[in-house]
Scaffold this motif. Structure first.
Motif, short mmCIF file in Angstrom:
data_model
loop_
_atom_site.label_atom_id
_atom_site.label_comp_id
_atom_site.label_asym_id
_atom_site.label_seq_id
_atom_site.Cartn_x
_atom_site.Cartn_y
_atom_site.Cartn_z
N VAL A 107 1.99 -71.70 -62.67
CA VAL A 107 0.95 -71.31 -63.57
C VAL A 107 1.10 -71.97 -64.93
CG1 VAL A 107 0.12 -69.39 -65.33
CG2 VAL A 107 0.50 -68.89 -62.95
N ALA A 110 0.19 -75.81 -64.42
CA ALA A 110 -1.25 -75.79 -64.28
C ALA A 110 -1.85 -75.57 -65.66
CB ALA A 110 -1.96 -74.39 -63.37
N GLU A 111 -1.27 -75.20 -66.57
CA GLU A 111 -1.72 -74.79 -67.92
C GLU A 111 -1.65 -76.25 -68.67
OE1 GLU A 111 -0.54 -72.09 -71.41
OE2 GLU A 111 -2.11 -71.06 -70.48
N MET A 119 -4.79 -73.43 -61.22
CA MET A 119 -4.65 -71.95 -61.79
C MET A 119 -5.41 -70.95 -60.93
SD MET A 119 -3.35 -70.40 -64.47
CE MET A 119 -3.20 -71.46 -65.97
N LYS A 123 -3.65 -67.44 -59.22
CA LYS A 123 -4.53 -66.35 -59.50
C LYS A 123 -4.66 -65.58 -58.02
CE LYS A 123 -6.51 -67.42 -63.84
NZ LYS A 123 -8.07 -67.49 -64.70
#
Length: 180
Positions: A107, A110-111, A119, A123
């Motif tokens: 995560v 991905a950010e 992302m 999730k």
């Protein structure tokens, strides 16, 4: 995803990689002093990374582009960076092999590299994290530790809450569980 992207990483395909990411981290020595060490390397193609991520595009093709072919990467694990690269190249990822902490490291990547589809995939994985009565509180605690990623930690906490709701339908059962 096209199998051609995955094939690019095979040296027999004939198109050599042009960037090496050196994943740097800390390893405790016997003297309890942390020394930064090379955890491993991940090779790839600047063009492919630039196509998938605006951060990589700017880094490799922007006005102040990186001219080195070896890029140190910090504040991640080799495994998580490798999973991100596998995702970019369209490889199948065995998400169930990752711990919740490792999922949160993906995560973070991905950010950091602005990969919204990655992302979204993580999730989705948070919604199906395997839970047991023995693990649910530890998993929820891990989710609470990563509140800097609310869109993901909220999903994980809801997954844990729904698990408890389904497995402890009465107040008495819930009270007994929480008192243990």
């Amino acid at each position: 995803m096209s199998p051609v992207l995955t094939s690019l990483l095979d040296p027999m395909f004939g198109i050599p990689t042009d960037v090496t990411f050196q994943i740097m981290g800390f390893k405790n020595s016997e003297k309890e002093i942390c020394d930064e060490v090379l955890l491993g390397e991940v090779k790839g193609h600047k063009l492919i990374f630039g196509l998938f991520s605006p951060v990589f595009k700017k880094e490799f093709f922007g006005l102040a582009r990186e001219t080195k072919d070896v890029i140190p990467v910090r504040q991640t694990t080799l495994e998580s960076f490798d999973k991100m690269c596998d995702y970019i190249y369209g490889k199948t990822i065995e998400w169930e092999e990752l711990s919740v902490e490792e999922l949160f490291d993906v995560v973070n990547l991905a950010e950091r590299y602005q990969l919204p589809r990655l992302m979204d995939e993580v999730k989705s994985q948070m919604e199906i994290v395997p839970l047991t009565m023995e693990s649910v509180m530890e998993v929820a605690d891990t989710g609470a530790e990563f509140i800097q990623f609310p869109s993901v930690s909220d999903i994980l906490l809801n997954t844990c809450a729904n698990f408890l709701k389904n497995n402890l339908p009465t107040e008495g059962q819930l009270l007994r569980f929480t008192s243990n």
